[in-house]
Design a protein around this motif. Structure first.
Motif, PDB file in Angstrom:
ATOM      1  N   ASN A 189      28.858 -66.732   1.518  1.00 44.65           N
ATOM      2  CA  ASN A 189      29.908 -65.696   1.212  1.00 44.65           C
ATOM      3  C   ASN A 189      28.738 -64.595   0.539  1.00 44.65           C
ATOM      4  O   ASN A 189      29.288 -63.494  -0.280  1.00 44.65           O
ATOM      5  CB  ASN A 189      31.118 -65.804   0.176  1.00 44.65           C
ATOM      6  CG  ASN A 189      31.932 -64.634   0.505  1.00 44.65           C
ATOM      7  OD1 ASN A 189      32.191 -64.128   1.510  1.00 44.65           O
ATOM      8  ND2 ASN A 189      32.607 -64.248  -0.747  1.00 44.65           N
ATOM      9  N   THR A 190      27.529 -64.600   0.949  1.00 44.63           N
ATOM     10  CA  THR A 190      26.491 -63.599   0.504  1.00 44.63           C
ATOM     11  C   THR A 190      25.593 -63.270   1.808  1.00 44.63           C
ATOM     12  O   THR A 190      25.690 -63.922   2.760  1.00 44.63           O
ATOM     13  CB  THR A 190      25.713 -63.870  -0.573  1.00 44.63           C
ATOM     14  OG1 THR A 190      24.622 -64.894   0.003  1.00 44.63           O
ATOM     15  CG2 THR A 190      26.201 -64.617  -1.769  1.00 44.63           C
ATOM     16  N   TYR A 191      24.790 -62.036   1.807  1.00 39.03           N
ATOM     17  CA  TYR A 191      23.988 -61.845   2.661  1.00 39.03           C
ATOM     18  C   TYR A 191      22.713 -62.366   2.833  1.00 39.03           C
ATOM     19  O   TYR A 191      21.905 -62.411   3.756  1.00 39.03           O
ATOM     20  CB  TYR A 191      23.610 -60.408   2.667  1.00 39.03           C
ATOM     21  CG  TYR A 191      24.865 -59.291   3.172  1.00 39.03           C
ATOM     22  CD1 TYR A 191      25.828 -59.683   4.156  1.00 39.03           C
ATOM     23  CD2 TYR A 191      25.246 -58.396   2.266  1.00 39.03           C
ATOM     24  CE1 TYR A 191      26.994 -58.855   4.384  1.00 39.03           C
ATOM     25  CE2 TYR A 191      26.142 -57.665   2.674  1.00 39.03           C
ATOM     26  CZ  TYR A 191      27.036 -57.755   3.457  1.00 39.03           C
ATOM     27  OH  TYR A 191      28.213 -56.918   3.789  1.00 39.03           O
ATOM     28  N   PHE A 199      26.845 -63.226  15.822  1.00 40.42           N
ATOM     29  CA  PHE A 199      28.100 -63.605  15.419  1.00 40.42           C
ATOM     30  C   PHE A 199      28.198 -64.722  14.722  1.00 40.42           C
ATOM     31  O   PHE A 199      28.978 -64.909  13.901  1.00 40.42           O
ATOM     32  CB  PHE A 199      28.795 -63.579  16.842  1.00 40.42           C
ATOM     33  CG  PHE A 199      30.222 -63.836  16.709  1.00 40.42           C
ATOM     34  CD1 PHE A 199      31.140 -62.953  16.227  1.00 40.42           C
ATOM     35  CD2 PHE A 199      30.719 -65.246  16.685  1.00 40.42           C
ATOM     36  CE1 PHE A 199      32.612 -63.201  15.965  1.00 40.42           C
ATOM     37  CE2 PHE A 199      32.105 -65.758  16.556  1.00 40.42           C
ATOM     38  CZ  PHE A 199      32.932 -64.666  16.095  1.00 40.42           C
ATOM     39  N   LEU A 200      27.695 -65.886  15.115  1.00 35.71           N
ATOM     40  CA  LEU A 200      27.864 -67.249  14.917  1.00 35.71           C
ATOM     41  C   LEU A 200      27.317 -67.180  12.999  1.00 35.71           C
ATOM     42  O   LEU A 200      28.043 -67.829  12.337  1.00 35.71           O
ATOM     43  CB  LEU A 200      26.958 -68.243  15.454  1.00 35.71           C
ATOM     44  CG  LEU A 200      27.242 -69.663  15.134  1.00 35.71           C
ATOM     45  CD1 LEU A 200      28.604 -70.050  15.174  1.00 35.71           C
ATOM     46  CD2 LEU A 200      26.392 -70.710  15.975  1.00 35.71           C
ATOM     47  N   ALA A 201      26.226 -66.762  12.793  1.00 39.87           N
ATOM     48  CA  ALA A 201      25.591 -66.991  11.380  1.00 39.87           C
ATOM     49  C   ALA A 201      26.763 -66.175  10.292  1.00 39.87           C
ATOM     50  O   ALA A 201      27.170 -66.873   9.394  1.00 39.87           O
ATOM     51  CB  ALA A 201      24.347 -66.318  11.150  1.00 39.87           C
ATOM     52  N   PRO A 202      27.244 -64.832  10.798  1.00 40.03           N
ATOM     53  CA  PRO A 202      27.952 -64.376   9.962  1.00 40.03           C
ATOM     54  C   PRO A 202      29.378 -65.062   9.703  1.00 40.03           C
ATOM     55  O   PRO A 202      30.029 -65.185   8.729  1.00 40.03           O
ATOM     56  CB  PRO A 202      28.390 -62.896  10.445  1.00 40.03           C
ATOM     57  CG  PRO A 202      27.102 -62.663  11.331  1.00 40.03           C
ATOM     58  CD  PRO A 202      26.707 -63.728  11.712  1.00 40.03           C
ATOM     59  N   LEU A 203      29.632 -65.540  10.793  1.00 40.40           N
ATOM     60  CA  LEU A 203      30.974 -66.429  10.939  1.00 40.40           C
ATOM     61  C   LEU A 203      31.028 -67.590  10.043  1.00 40.40           C
ATOM     62  O   LEU A 203      32.041 -68.007   9.273  1.00 40.40           O
ATOM     63  CB  LEU A 203      31.353 -66.792  12.461  1.00 40.40           C
ATOM     64  CG  LEU A 203      32.613 -67.555  12.511  1.00 40.40           C
ATOM     65  CD1 LEU A 203      33.710 -66.865  12.151  1.00 40.40           C
ATOM     66  CD2 LEU A 203      32.773 -67.921  14.100  1.00 40.40           C
ATOM     67  N   LEU A 204      29.902 -68.274  10.023  1.00 38.19           N
ATOM     68  CA  LEU A 204      29.511 -69.454   9.106  1.00 38.19           C
ATOM     69  C   LEU A 204      29.549 -68.973   7.657  1.00 38.19           C
ATOM     70  O   LEU A 204      30.105 -69.763   6.921  1.00 38.19           O
ATOM     71  CB  LEU A 204      28.241 -70.147   9.459  1.00 38.19           C
ATOM     72  CG  LEU A 204      28.147 -70.951  10.840  1.00 38.19           C
ATOM     73  CD1 LEU A 204      27.180 -71.557  11.276  1.00 38.19           C
ATOM     74  CD2 LEU A 204      29.486 -72.051  10.695  1.00 38.19           C
ATOM     75  N   SER A 222      30.040 -57.214  14.528  1.00 42.65           N
ATOM     76  CA  SER A 222      30.445 -58.341  15.451  1.00 42.65           C
ATOM     77  C   SER A 222      31.438 -59.170  15.046  1.00 42.65           C
ATOM     78  O   SER A 222      32.208 -59.666  16.026  1.00 42.65           O
ATOM     79  CB  SER A 222      29.011 -59.101  15.484  1.00 42.65           C
ATOM     80  OG  SER A 222      28.572 -59.633  14.496  1.00 42.65           O
ATOM     81  N   LEU A 223      31.556 -59.329  13.996  1.00 37.46           N
ATOM     82  CA  LEU A 223      32.661 -60.244  13.382  1.00 37.46           C
ATOM     83  C   LEU A 223      33.980 -59.699  13.306  1.00 37.46           C
ATOM     84  O   LEU A 223      35.077 -60.073  13.488  1.00 37.46           O
ATOM     85  CB  LEU A 223      32.251 -61.020  11.723  1.00 37.46           C
ATOM     86  CG  LEU A 223      33.053 -62.143  11.474  1.00 37.46           C
ATOM     87  CD1 LEU A 223      33.002 -63.281  12.678  1.00 37.46           C
ATOM     88  CD2 LEU A 223      32.584 -62.682  10.198  1.00 37.46           C
ATOM     89  N   ALA A 224      33.843 -58.361  12.712  1.00 36.72           N
ATOM     90  CA  ALA A 224      35.025 -57.391  12.619  1.00 36.72           C
ATOM     91  C   ALA A 224      35.806 -57.239  14.084  1.00 36.72           C
ATOM     92  O   ALA A 224      36.984 -57.127  13.846  1.00 36.72           O
ATOM     93  CB  ALA A 224      34.717 -56.104  11.985  1.00 36.72           C
TER      94      ALA A 224
END
Length: 281
Positions: free
Chosen positions: A142-144, A215-220, A231-233
């Motif tokens: 939950n961080t960048y 998309f996948l990395a932010p989703l995880l 991309s996730l929004a």
């Protein structure tokens, strides 16, 4: 005269074929643009039409409002922060590693280089679970950090490309700099790095594209909607439990294409130069 007429017909047929192929490739983008001005009923009722019966400009207004009290301005800001930081880190770190492989002799250089090349053949999906476990133990969820910090250690594809470019730079420049009292760091900073402009810009463009559409990395790794990239929004517009606002989603999808497209238009000359020069060398 007959030969000239035949050449004109062949040229006409050739350009018509190219035009048809170009339209086929551009049709999905044109459909997306047209759908961003349609309402839900028209999107699915008259899907093949590229001209809306009723122009819905409010799709862009509604889409920009976002969801959950978070506007798309926030999502774009998040994306630019991730993409720009990662791109700078990847380009700079990859150029340093490439300089080390191409200009500095050290023990085990060939082995390390071979290991780096092997990572190009490693599917990214293989790394998902071990990376997630590692980042979880480090407290980075939950961080960048999982999206940005790995960029500071170079990208094998960029390293390999920049190495090929450095091989085309005469070593006599390094030797002249040594005579003037320059060390390895000064040779890289004053001689090599300025000459890498085409390769660096090419790497930056590729990095920008890849990070922008990730998309996948932010989703995880991201659970807080306020930290979502574009991309996730975009995915959040599709709600299986209620009526999805497809027009707003398509409108924001069109806006999400603007930065990569603008980047390509501005730097396309450097992209072509970087790829062609690196390929020749």
């Amino acid at each position: 005269m007959k030969g000239k007429s035949s050449r004109n017909i062949n040229s006409l047929m050739f350009h018509l074929l190219l035009g048809a192929l170009a339209f086929t490739m551009l049709y999905p983008i044109l459909w997306l643009l047209a759908s961003s001005f349609k309402n839900n009923a028209e999107i699915f009722g008259n899907a093949s039409s590229l001209i809306p019966d009723q122009w819905e400009f409010t799709n862009y207004i509604e889409g920009w409002k976002g969801f959950g009290g978070i506007s798309f301005g926030r999502f774009f800001a998040n994306t630019f922060f991730i993409v720009i930081t990662s791109t700078i880190a990847q380009v700079l770190s990859s150029s340093v590693v490439a300089f080390g492989f191409s200009r500095i002799k050290f023990v085990g250089r060939k082995i390390f280089f071979a290991c780096m090349i092997l990572t190009l053949m490693l599917p990214n999906q293989v790394l998902i679970i071990p990376q997630y476990i590692l980042f979880s133990k480090l407290g980075w969820l939950n961080t960048y950090a999982p999206l940005i910090l790995p960029s500071f250690f170079g990208v094998p594809f960029f390293i390999f490309m920049i190495i090929q470019f450095i091989y085309g730079i005469p070593k006599s420049l390094d030797e002249s700099a040594k005579i003037d009292g320059c060390g390895k760091i000064q040779i890289f900073g004053r001689i090599i790095f300025p000459l890498l402009k085409p390769a660096l810009i090419t790497s930056a463009i590729f990095s920008f594209y890849w990070k922008w559409q990730e998309f996948l990395a932010p989703l995880l790794y991201l659970q807080n909607a306020k930290k979502y990239p574009v991309s996730l929004a975009l995915k959040m517009f599709a709600d299986p439990n209620s009526v999805s606002n497809w027009g707003a989603m398509f409108a924001m999808s069109v806006l999400s294409l603007v930065p990569p497209f603008a980047l390509f238009i501005i730097f396309q000359r450097y992209l072509v130069d970087g790829i062609s020069t690196t390929g020749i060398k």
